[in-house]
Scaffold this motif. Structure first.
Motif, PDB file in Angstrom:
ATOM      1  N   UNK A 177      15.455  17.761  13.448  1.00 24.30           N
ATOM      2  CA  UNK A 177      14.177  17.668  12.119  1.00 24.30           C
ATOM      3  C   UNK A 177      14.858  17.579  11.153  1.00 24.30           C
ATOM      4  N   UNK A 178      15.702  18.127  10.585  1.00 24.88           N
ATOM      5  CA  UNK A 178      16.263  18.603   9.253  1.00 24.88           C
ATOM      6  C   UNK A 178      17.735  18.813   9.301  1.00 24.88           C
ATOM      7  N   UNK A 179      18.885  18.163   9.029  1.00 28.80           N
ATOM      8  CA  UNK A 179      20.102  18.402   9.156  1.00 28.80           C
ATOM      9  C   UNK A 179      20.591  19.447   8.245  1.00 28.80           C
ATOM     10  N   UNK A 180      19.737  20.036   7.443  1.00 29.42           N
ATOM     11  CA  UNK A 180      20.265  21.294   6.570  1.00 29.42           C
ATOM     12  C   UNK A 180      19.972  22.514   7.218  1.00 29.42           C
ATOM     13  N   UNK A 181      19.205  22.516   8.504  1.00 25.66           N
ATOM     14  CA  UNK A 181      19.001  23.814   9.274  1.00 25.66           C
ATOM     15  C   UNK A 181      20.478  24.805   9.564  1.00 25.66           C
ATOM     16  N   UNK A 182      20.610  25.742   9.280  1.00 23.56           N
ATOM     17  CA  UNK A 182      21.767  26.584   9.489  1.00 23.56           C
ATOM     18  C   UNK A 182      21.412  27.954  10.488  1.00 23.56           C
ATOM     19  N   UNK A 193      22.161  34.934  16.481  1.00 21.94           N
ATOM     20  CA  UNK A 193      21.045  34.396  15.525  1.00 21.94           C
ATOM     21  C   UNK A 193      19.689  34.260  15.995  1.00 21.94           C
ATOM     22  N   UNK A 194      19.053  34.923  15.468  1.00 19.58           N
ATOM     23  CA  UNK A 194      17.218  35.042  15.865  1.00 19.58           C
ATOM     24  C   UNK A 194      16.637  34.125  14.859  1.00 19.58           C
ATOM     25  N   UNK A 198      16.132  26.233   6.582  1.00 20.15           N
ATOM     26  CA  UNK A 198      16.780  24.828   6.031  1.00 20.15           C
ATOM     27  C   UNK A 198      17.177  24.999   4.657  1.00 20.15           C
ATOM     28  N   UNK A 199      17.666  23.845   3.840  1.00 17.16           N
ATOM     29  CA  UNK A 199      17.990  24.189   2.492  1.00 17.16           C
ATOM     30  C   UNK A 199      16.818  24.438   1.603  1.00 17.16           C
ATOM     31  N   UNK A 200      15.656  24.113   2.010  1.00 15.31           N
ATOM     32  CA  UNK A 200      14.469  24.435   1.261  1.00 15.31           C
ATOM     33  C   UNK A 200      13.677  25.817   1.521  1.00 15.31           C
ATOM     34  N   UNK A 201      14.411  26.494   2.608  1.00 12.09           N
ATOM     35  CA  UNK A 201      14.000  27.938   2.742  1.00 12.09           C
ATOM     36  C   UNK A 201      12.930  28.173   3.877  1.00 12.09           C
ATOM     37  N   UNK A 202      12.833  27.043   4.531  1.00 13.92           N
ATOM     38  CA  UNK A 202      12.005  27.001   5.686  1.00 13.92           C
ATOM     39  C   UNK A 202      12.445  28.002   6.900  1.00 13.92           C
ATOM     40  N   UNK A 227      18.680  28.087  24.477  1.00 14.45           N
ATOM     41  CA  UNK A 227      19.849  26.976  23.826  1.00 14.45           C
ATOM     42  C   UNK A 227      20.876  27.711  22.883  1.00 14.45           C
ATOM     43  N   UNK A 228      20.958  29.091  23.036  1.00 13.81           N
ATOM     44  CA  UNK A 228      22.000  29.758  22.254  1.00 13.81           C
ATOM     45  C   UNK A 228      21.346  30.491  21.325  1.00 13.81           C
ATOM     46  N   UNK A 229      20.190  30.473  21.034  1.00 14.71           N
ATOM     47  CA  UNK A 229      19.348  31.229  20.071  1.00 14.71           C
ATOM     48  C   UNK A 229      19.089  32.717  20.621  1.00 14.71           C
TER      49      UNK A 229
END
Length: 370
Positions: A177-182, A193-194, A198-202, A227-229
């Motif tokens: 959806x968005x490559x900036x998700x981390x 990680x729970x 993304x880069x916009x704070x979503x 899936x690892x979450x």
């Protein structure tokens, strides 16, 4: 607040069925076959798909779920109709005035739905789930109660461990959806990680009920199906996601989702409103919780489902002193005018199901006891 015309309620029900059909067709190729597997005395559907490395088995759902079993039985006849479903979504949004999510939330939920989250008995919670209730209840709800800036999902740990299946890597799904998700390392255990941002704070967050000891409070739980979450454990969440309902998010051709039952969502919002921090952000969230509880309670009463609301309220009241105190404080946090309608719905519903309101926190005049 007013009810939606019957014709549009019928269209919504049709879209729910057809979106589930579409998800079913995408998930399960014709080359495979469905089998039933007994687990702890209950029968569950699984899907076996032959491949070069042998047969791959995927979890489908409980056999007692009539909607799932119906689709299994007529699997060969299900055909995709995305274009027709898009027209239904457009009609429901533009003509019936039902809410659609903002585009990014729609993309996130659709990606997780297509990855199999709801097939694996995940539940969409929070305000994105709340946006489904106008269609479920057939009532227009105030726009102020529908706004959000994130997406939350929940799953029972026992379910995650039992389904013997998993989503693809969570970060891969979100980055589609968005490559900036981390992924954000959890404060209590940086290895897990729970929450993802993304880069916009979503933010996308995964939650699970904490029904154990206080030792588990605040500690992320490993979730084999996500899936690892991992998932952040929360008190009272088991009440919210017990016996969820199927719905459709009005986005694209309709996104097949699973959300909490509206009566449980309303009562749960009263409970969490009482537990918000007393700071500016906490008060803002508490006001939103109270608004959503009141709006849903009034909608349930208006659509002749006060008995459902009362049944959920009585169940929560019966869970012990901490729950009762949370309900009292939650009701007190609802603005007076809205509280009057909400309380009337609960009291009328309690009477309808044969419960004495005076034994469940109300006085002889039907007002909440402090």
């Amino acid at each position: 607040m007013r009810e939606i015309d019957l014709a549009y309620r019928t269209l919504y029900a049709e879209l729910c069925q057809r979106s589930l059909d579409g998800a079913f067709e995408a998930d399960f190729p014709i080359a495979g076959r469905f089998v039933t597997v007994p687990v702890n005395g209950r029968a569950y559907w699984y899907f076996d798909l032959p491949g070069p490395d042998g047969v791959k088995r995927r979890y489908v759902g409980p056999k007692h779920d009539a909607q799932i079993t119906d689709r299994v039985e007529r699997f060969q006849a299900i055909k995709g109709d995305l274009k027709a479903r898009r027209k239904l979504v457009s009609t429901l949004v533009r003509e019936a005035g039902l809410p659609a999510p903002e585009r990014f939330s729609g993309d996130v939920v659709r990606a997780l739905s297509e990855a199999g989250l709801f097939r694996l008995r995940g539940v969409l919670v929070g305000t994105v789930a709340f946006q489904c209730y106008p269609g479920i209840l057939g009532a227009r709800l105030p726009n102020a109660a529908l706004q959000t800036g994130d997406a939350d999902f929940a799953q029972f740990h026992s379910v995650s461990a039992a389904v013997d299946d998993s989503l693809p890597p969570m970060l891969d799904v979100l980055r589609s959806v968005d490559t900036t998700f981390r992924d954000l390392p959890h404060q209590a255990d940086g290895r897990r990680s729970t929450k993802f941002r993304n880069a916009k704070g979503y933010e996308v967050e995964f939650l699970t009920p904490n029904r154990g000891s206080a030792d588990h409070d605040g500690k992320p739980a490993g979730m084999p199906a996500l899936g690892g979450a991992a998932a952040h454990p929360l008190r009272f969440l088991d009440f919210l996601i017990h016996e969820p309902v199927r719905a459709v998010l009005l986005y694209g051709g309709g996104v097949n989702v699973v959300v909490p039952a509206p009566e449980r969502f309303a009562v749960h919002k009263l409970i969490v409103a009482s537990r918000r921090r007393d700071d500016p952000l906490g008060r803002l969230k508490r006001d939103k919780d109270a608004l959503q509880a009141a709006v849903l309670g009034q909608a349930l009463a208006m659509t002749r489902r006060a008995s459902d609301l009362a049944t959920a309220y009585a169940e929560a009241w019966g869970r012990g002193p901490a729950w009762r105190q949370a309900l009292r404080e939650g009701l007190a946090s609802v603005p007076t005018k809205a509280r009057t309608g909400l309380v009337a719905g609960i009291v009328d519903g309690l009477t309808e199901i044969g419960e004495d309101p005076e034994g469940l926190g109300f006085d002889a005049s039907g007002k909440p006891r402090p």
